[in-house]
Design an enzyme around this catalytic site. Structure first.
Site, PDB file in Angstrom:
ATOM      1  CE1 TYR A 213      -4.028  -1.885   0.336  1.00 59.76           C
ATOM      2  CE2 TYR A 213      -2.900  -3.068   2.092  1.00 59.76           C
ATOM      3  CZ  TYR A 213      -3.951  -2.951   1.200  1.00 59.76           C
ATOM      4  OH  TYR A 213      -4.927  -3.911   1.175  1.00 59.76           O
TER       5      TYR A 213
ATOM      6  CG  ASP B  20      -1.558 -40.207  -9.045  1.00 59.85           C
ATOM      7  OD1 ASP B  20      -1.200 -39.151  -8.490  1.00 59.85           O
ATOM      8  OD2 ASP B  20      -2.503 -40.905  -8.633  1.00 59.85           O
TER       9      ASP B  20
HETATM   10  N1  COA Z   1       5.054   3.322   0.194  1.00 53.21           N
HETATM   11  C1  COA Z   1       6.041   4.043  -0.383  1.00 53.21           C
HETATM   12  N2  COA Z   1       7.053   4.593   0.316  1.00 53.21           N
HETATM   13  C2  COA Z   1       7.046   4.399   1.650  1.00 53.21           C
HETATM   14  C3  COA Z   1       6.053   3.677   2.297  1.00 53.21           C
HETATM   15  C4  COA Z   1       5.020   3.128   1.511  1.00 53.21           C
HETATM   16  N3  COA Z   1       4.025   2.433   2.049  1.00 53.21           N
HETATM   17  N4  COA Z   1       6.314   3.646   3.607  1.00 53.21           N
HETATM   18  C5  COA Z   1       7.457   4.334   3.786  1.00 53.21           C
HETATM   19  N5  COA Z   1       7.894   4.804   2.609  1.00 53.21           N
HETATM   20  C6  COA Z   1       9.111   5.541   2.338  1.00 53.21           C
HETATM   21  C7  COA Z   1       9.224   6.823   3.163  1.00 53.21           C
HETATM   22  O1  COA Z   1       8.600   7.889   2.491  1.00 53.21           O
HETATM   23  C8  COA Z   1      10.711   6.978   3.248  1.00 53.21           C
HETATM   24  O2  COA Z   1      11.164   7.463   2.014  1.00 53.21           O
HETATM   25  P1  COA Z   1      12.405   8.480   1.937  1.00 53.21           P
HETATM   26  O3  COA Z   1      13.597   7.703   2.433  1.00 53.21           O
HETATM   27  O4  COA Z   1      12.509   8.841   0.506  1.00 53.21           O
HETATM   28  O5  COA Z   1      12.064   9.608   2.845  1.00 53.21           O
HETATM   29  C9  COA Z   1      11.225   5.559   3.348  1.00 53.21           C
HETATM   30  O6  COA Z   1      10.211   4.740   2.740  1.00 53.21           O
HETATM   31  C10 COA Z   1      11.449   5.101   4.765  1.00 53.21           C
HETATM   32  O7  COA Z   1      10.279   5.273   5.514  1.00 53.21           O
HETATM   33  P2  COA Z   1      10.269   5.277   7.097  1.00 53.21           P
HETATM   34  O8  COA Z   1      10.823   6.564   7.599  1.00 53.21           O
HETATM   35  O9  COA Z   1      10.912   4.035   7.596  1.00 53.21           O
HETATM   36  O10 COA Z   1       8.734   5.159   7.425  1.00 53.21           O
HETATM   37  P3  COA Z   1       7.774   6.294   7.928  1.00 53.21           P
HETATM   38  O11 COA Z   1       7.973   6.448   9.406  1.00 53.21           O
HETATM   39  O12 COA Z   1       7.903   7.489   7.061  1.00 53.21           O
HETATM   40  O13 COA Z   1       6.315   5.661   7.689  1.00 53.21           O
HETATM   41  C11 COA Z   1       4.412   4.293   7.980  1.00 53.21           C
HETATM   42  C12 COA Z   1       5.871   4.516   8.384  1.00 53.21           C
HETATM   43  C13 COA Z   1       3.917   2.974   8.551  1.00 53.21           C
HETATM   44  C14 COA Z   1       3.542   5.445   8.487  1.00 53.21           C
HETATM   45  C15 COA Z   1       4.373   4.250   6.423  1.00 53.21           C
HETATM   46  O14 COA Z   1       5.206   3.168   6.029  1.00 53.21           O
HETATM   47  C16 COA Z   1       2.999   4.141   5.808  1.00 53.21           C
HETATM   48  O15 COA Z   1       2.265   5.115   5.754  1.00 53.21           O
HETATM   49  N6  COA Z   1       2.655   2.937   5.282  1.00 53.21           N
HETATM   50  C17 COA Z   1       1.406   2.713   4.565  1.00 53.21           C
HETATM   51  C18 COA Z   1       0.214   2.729   5.488  1.00 53.21           C
HETATM   52  C19 COA Z   1      -1.044   2.378   4.750  1.00 53.21           C
HETATM   53  O16 COA Z   1      -1.135   2.503   3.554  1.00 53.21           O
HETATM   54  N7  COA Z   1      -2.068   1.936   5.498  1.00 53.21           N
HETATM   55  C20 COA Z   1      -3.306   1.529   4.909  1.00 53.21           C
HETATM   56  C21 COA Z   1      -3.268   0.105   4.408  1.00 53.21           C
HETATM   57  S1  COA Z   1      -3.234  -1.055   5.703  1.00 53.21           S
END
Ligand code: COA
Ligand code: MG
Length: 343
Positions: free
Chosen positions: A16, A309
């Site tokens: 996602y 089989d």
């Molecule tokens: N898709 C694309 N990129 C993502 C991502 C995702 N789901 N989750 C994190 N990233 C990216 C961040 O933007 C960051 O990029 P950057 O290095 O260019 O800045 C990198 O990956 C590292 O991210 P990180 O700092 O470890 O995570 P975070 O604290 O920013 O976010 C979450 C954590 C859980 C909030 C985030 O992963 C998220 O929003 N996930 C999706 C949630 C979702 O869609 N929920 C509904 C379905 S169940």
């Protein structure tokens, strides 16, 4: 009886990407993943829905990133009242192939979506981005249904048979007109958070409280020939050991993919849902030896002291096919085991 699924669809990881985050939408272009699902539902607050629709539309109008095999959009549920506005925007993109549908509780949820798709396509007007909607918008759209309530579990047979399954064996009476490509149902996803809320379940690491629901999903998907069965999100996204154990648990239960929320989860999940080395070697040996057995008119034969089989050979062929889809060098294995003989 359902035939063995022969599908080209590979959705080991479904990642996602929140549709309101331009940063994450951009990031998703550099990732390697079977399926990226741009999200309009729970990761987007109500005030950001309109903005997210435009950002996602822009993202799918871009050329497909080389590392991503499939791009989907998760719209809001039919019951939210937001699905029509979501579809009105994203269906305009000629690149849209896959919709992920939350909270599919009854067959009428799927009928609503297919009616909107049909209507949008039959009334689409040429635009600058899409000058010939009659050809570009006639591409098939596949749906993946999120199962996240008690009602949904009890209605699984009706949901799975509401529209044709993907791959559809033949033109179907469900098809809105004989000339249009039918919208098909391509898989089921288990969503643990909403399911737990609905049933007042407290999730534990064993996942035993979901045994009935998860088994019902994999069984229904198999019975109705839906290629994708996608397991719950592992919310502990900083703990690869927990993720791996959860993914293995899902694989053992018959799931062939898992939802991901963070890019760091994708590799582990795709690894678990790829055929294991020993499994592939066995499958190639069976397929090679079976061709020789068939030449000499033998339907049943033995390998390593075990009878082989037709159903065993079909399972082996399925593993070989999946290995090919996963990009594994099956030709090298065939060469290595070319001397295998039926016993
Ligand atoms: N898709 C694309 N990129 C993502 C991502 C995702 N789901 N989750 C994190 N990233 C990216 C961040 O933007 C960051 O990029 P950057 O290095 O260019 O800045 C990198 O990956 C590292 O991210 P990180 O700092 O470890 O995570 P975070 O604290 O920013 O976010 C979450 C954590 C859980 C909030 C985030 O992963 C998220 O929003 N996930 C999706 C949630 C979702 O869609 N929920 C509904 C379905 S169940
Ligand atoms: Mg949900």
């Amino acid at each position: 009886m359902a035939t063995t699924a022969t599908s080209n669809i590979l959705r080991r990881a479904l990642l996602y990407v929140p549709g309101s985050s331009q940063r994450m939408l951009d990031k998703s272009r550099s990732l390697t993943a079977d399926c990226v699902a741009y999200d309009l539902e729970d990761s987007v607050t109500p005030t950001k829905k309109a903005e997210a629709r435009a950002l996602i539309r822009n993202a799918i109008d871009q050329p497909q990133p080389s590392g991503v095999k499939e791009r989907a959009v998760r719209i809001n549920s039919v019951s939210s009242g937001l699905a029509l506005a979501d579809l009105t925007e994203v269906l305009q993109s000629p690149n849209l192939t896959t919709l992920v549908l939350p909270k599919v509780d009854t067959p009428s949820d799927l009928h609503f979506i297919t009616d909107v798709i049909t209507h949008t396509r039959t009334t689409a007007k040429p635009t600058h981005a899409n000058p010939d909607p009659s050809t570009t918008l006639s591409r098939p759209i596949t749906l993946i249904a999120l199962v996240e309530s008690a009602k949904s579990i009890l209605n699984l047979p009706q949901i799975c048979s509401a529209i044709p399954s993907d791959p559809s064996p033949s033109p179907s009476p469900f098809s809105p007109s004989s000339t249009s490509t039918p919208t098909t149902l391509s898989g089921l996803i288990f969503a643990a958070a909403d399911f737990s809320r609905d049933l007042s379940i407290t999730q534990t690491p064993s996942l035993s409280e979901f045994l009935y629901a998860r088994s019902a999903i994999t069984t229904a998907a198999r019975a109705y020939n839906l290629p994708s069965t996608i397991d719950l999100v592992c919310t502990d996204f900083k703990n690869p050991a927990v993720l791996e154990e959860e993914a293995l648990n899902g694989k053992r239960m018959g799931f062939n993919g898992k939802q991901c929320i963070h890019p760091s989860q994708v590799e582990t999940v795709q690894g678990v849902f790829s055929p294991e080395e020993k499994e592939m070697e066995w499958a190639v040996r069976v397929v090679v030896a079976d061709a020789k057995a068939a030449e000499s008119g033998r339907g049943a034969w033995a390998l390593d002291g075990l009878m082989i089989d037709v159903p065993v050979v079909e399972r082996a062929r399925g593993i070989v096919r999946r290995a090919e889809l996963c990009g594994i060098d099956v030709a090298a294995l065939r060469e290595r085991f070319g001397g295998e003989e039926p016993q």
